[in-house]
Design a protein around this motif. Structure first.
Motif, PDB file in Angstrom:
ATOM      1  N   ASN A 328       0.940  -0.993  -0.099  1.00 50.08           N
ATOM      2  CA  ASN A 328       0.279   0.004  -0.039  1.00 50.08           C
ATOM      3  C   ASN A 328       0.950   1.356  -0.177  1.00 50.08           C
ATOM      4  OD1 ASN A 328       0.855   0.137   2.471  1.00 50.08           O
ATOM      5  ND2 ASN A 328      -0.991  -0.338   3.419  1.00 50.08           N
ATOM      6  N   TYR A 329       0.140   2.449  -0.284  1.00 51.17           N
ATOM      7  CA  TYR A 329       0.805   3.749  -0.194  1.00 51.17           C
ATOM      8  C   TYR A 329       1.748   4.130   1.121  1.00 51.17           C
ATOM      9  CZ  TYR A 329      -1.594   4.577  -4.789  1.00 51.17           C
ATOM     10  OH  TYR A 329      -2.011   4.362  -5.699  1.00 51.17           O
ATOM     11  N   ARG A 330       1.134   3.813   2.038  1.00 52.75           N
ATOM     12  CA  ARG A 330       1.826   4.145   3.395  1.00 52.75           C
ATOM     13  C   ARG A 330       3.243   3.276   3.400  1.00 52.75           C
ATOM     14  NH1 ARG A 330       0.148   2.282   9.554  1.00 52.75           N
ATOM     15  NH2 ARG A 330      -0.275   0.397   8.284  1.00 52.75           N
ATOM     16  N   THR A 331       3.161   2.176   3.082  1.00 50.16           N
ATOM     17  CA  THR A 331       4.629   1.200   2.991  1.00 50.16           C
ATOM     18  C   THR A 331       5.325   2.009   1.886  1.00 50.16           C
ATOM     19  OG1 THR A 331       3.199  -0.485   3.404  1.00 50.16           O
ATOM     20  CG2 THR A 331       5.576  -0.854   2.868  1.00 50.16           C
ATOM     21  N   LYS A 332       4.957   2.375   0.851  1.00 51.73           N
ATOM     22  CA  LYS A 332       5.823   2.987  -0.460  1.00 51.73           C
ATOM     23  C   LYS A 332       6.287   4.339   0.274  1.00 51.73           C
ATOM     24  CE  LYS A 332       3.591   0.939  -4.150  1.00 51.73           C
ATOM     25  NZ  LYS A 332       2.226   1.440  -5.187  1.00 51.73           N
ATOM     26  N   GLY A 333       5.650   5.043   1.112  1.00 56.49           N
ATOM     27  CA  GLY A 333       5.928   6.446   1.561  1.00 56.49           C
ATOM     28  C   GLY A 333       7.282   6.117   2.562  1.00 56.49           C
ATOM     29  N   TYR A 334       7.179   5.276   3.442  1.00 56.91           N
ATOM     30  CA  TYR A 334       8.145   4.928   4.421  1.00 56.91           C
ATOM     31  C   TYR A 334       9.301   4.443   3.864  1.00 56.91           C
ATOM     32  CZ  TYR A 334       5.111   5.155   8.472  1.00 56.91           C
ATOM     33  OH  TYR A 334       4.580   5.851   9.756  1.00 56.91           O
ATOM     34  N   ALA A 335       8.943   3.598   2.655  1.00 56.15           N
ATOM     35  CA  ALA A 335      10.310   3.071   2.148  1.00 56.15           C
ATOM     36  C   ALA A 335      11.077   4.229   1.113  1.00 56.15           C
ATOM     37  CB  ALA A 335       9.934   1.816   0.814  1.00 56.15           C
TER      38      ALA A 335
END
Ligand code: SF4
Ligand code: SF4
Length: 462
Positions: A328-335
């Protein structure tokens, strides 16, 4: 289904009277267990071998907390590197968060030293000495024979010796192999602290692997507790496909009488579980994602000629919606933040100077006019070396008009982590000072290698 009714109300390792329930986990067999065994072998070779690896005499890794000296991949980090340390810790924290968001607790089951030593070393030794899990359970529940006492005695002796070996290796990461060698070869009276550390670590490891075991993962470990906030329904976890598996039931002789679900309720997934849980009850904090239940269930699926992976690595959402897992987008942001931090950290490490210096004009000292026709300012340099070897050191100025004159004994070499300081004048011919404030570039050298430059302000005559 009786167990499911109690799910969430009781711990898998505690009985109804509140006593510890000993887990007799069956040894898994299967593809994933083979991969885990291979990975563990590499891991163990690295764990026991790395303290001996040196690059040009410098250890590859050292975590010397008592002396606040750390070496990563041959590079020395001292308390002066607190910025690097801060960014490094932030990167590690973010990595843990991102990794857990995406892959759940797979680190615990596949790469955590506790699990590797427990499942791949100590439990295997237990199987060799006391026999398979069913035999161990049967023996423990009947009167102990002389043979059982002997077997238990040998097991605990081997456990203790192995704990001693782990304790020594662990200490080698902290104080280095040379210091450890001295502790082991010199009389005990010369290294009481070191000897007590080895003994303490040995007892701690022995107690953990012989008695505490899975409670480290299910009760003690803070990372395990963090799962409840880090995981979401898109995180990859070891999951039971309840849509395909339910309603569960024992296989009857004819397919016609069989329950509709693929789960044959053989309980193998529970019997191999080192934390004693039933993964069919859904995601649980006790699950270390060791994947033993996947192997066990696949073995049963093969036997009953059903498709594999009734238990598999999947997200809760993917199981519910019968689709592939998504990021999801949250994971992409943290990455993305993590990658940025890693880039900053790497560039700071790559460009880090061998010496760390601070140069200040000595407070209270004003311009000094000398009988030799020069004017001078007094400076003090504080310098620390981050190299693991003694390094030659000298100062030079980037100007033909100015020269350095040392006060007292002049430093010519620096030693790791030892802060050194010296005082010196910068002298300039009076006629060459044209401004109230001049800037000179001080060059800090090791031999001919330029390590750092520092801009210093020279207060002139007018
Ligand atoms: S439920 Fe499965 S993956 Fe989780 S700890 Fe037990 S055996 Fe390992
Ligand atoms: S191993 Fe598979 S088939 Fe057997 S009880 Fe567990 S989920 Fe059901």
């Amino acid at each position: 289904m009786e167990e499911a009714a109690h799910y969430g109300d009781q711990l898998s390792t505690v009985d109804s009277k509140g006593k510890r329930k000993w887990i007799y986990a069956l040894q898994p067999k299967g593809k994933l267990y083979k991969y885990r065994s291979l990975l563990s072998l590499v891991y163990l070779l690295a764990f026991f071998g790395l303290p001996f690896v040196r690059i040009k005499g410098v250890p590859l890794f050292l975590f010397n907390f008592p002396q606040a000296t750390f070496i990563f991949f041959g590079k020395v980090f001292l308390p002066q590197d607190f910025i690097l340390l801060g960014i490094g810790m932030l990167a590690v924290l973010l990595f843990i968060i991102v990794f857990t968001f995406v892959y759940g607790r797979v680190f615990c089951g596949w790469a955590c030293p506790q699990t590797i030593f427990m499942e791949m070393v100590f439990r295997r030794i237990e199987y060799w000495i006391e026999g398979p899990a069913q035999k161990q359970r049967a023996n423990d529940h009947k009167e102990w024979t002389t043979e059982l006492y002997v077997r238990k005695g040998i097991k605990h002796m081997v456990f203790f010796l192995l704990s001693f070996l782990i304790a020594n290796t662990f200490l080698a990461y902290i104080i280095g192999t040379e210091a450890l060698y001295h502790i082991m070869t010199d009389p005990v009276s010369e290294h009481i602290g070191g000897f007590l550390a080895i003994l303490g670590f040995t007892i701690a490891f022995y107690v953990v692997y012989a008695f505490v075991r899975e409670l480290v993962c299910t009760v003690v470990c803070p990372y395990g507790r963090l799962q409840s906030v880090l995981l979401d329904k898109n995180s990859l976890v070891v999951a039971y496909d309840y849509i395909r598996g339910e309603p569960r039931g024992k296989r009857k002789k004819t397919e016609a009488n069989a329950p509709a679900g693929d789960c044959i309720d053989c309980n193998m997934c529970v019997q191999v579980c080192p934390t004693g849980i039933d993964i069919r009850n859904g995601l649980q904090l006790e699950c270390t994602n060791c994947t033993a239940c996947i192997d066990a269930c696949n073995m049963m699926m093969e036997k009953v000629h059903k498709p594999l992976n009734l238990i598999r690595i999947a997200s809760e959402a993917a199981i519910a919606e019968n689709r592939k897992p998504r990021i999801n987008y949250r994971t992409k942001g943290y990455a993305a933040v993590l990658i940025a931090l890693l880039i900053v950290l790497s560039s700071l490490i790559i460009t880090r100077a061998k010496f760390d210096a601070t140069v200040l004009r000595v407070p209270g000292q004003v311009l000094q006019e000398n009988p030799d026709g020069t004017v001078s300012n007094l400076y003090r340099i504080k310098i620390v070396s981050k190299s693991m070897r003694p390094e030659s050191y000298r100062l030079a100025l980037d100007s033909k008009d100015a020269r350095i004159e040392y006060v007292g004994k002049h430093l010519d070499s620096l030693y790791t982590g030892k802060s050194a300081e010296e005082t010196f004048f910068i002298k300039v011919d009076t006629g060459k000072v044209m401004r109230r404030k001049e800037q000179y570039t001080l060059r800090i050298l090791s031999g001919d290698e330029l390590i750092q430059t520092k801009e210093v302000t020279f207060i002139g005559t007018y």
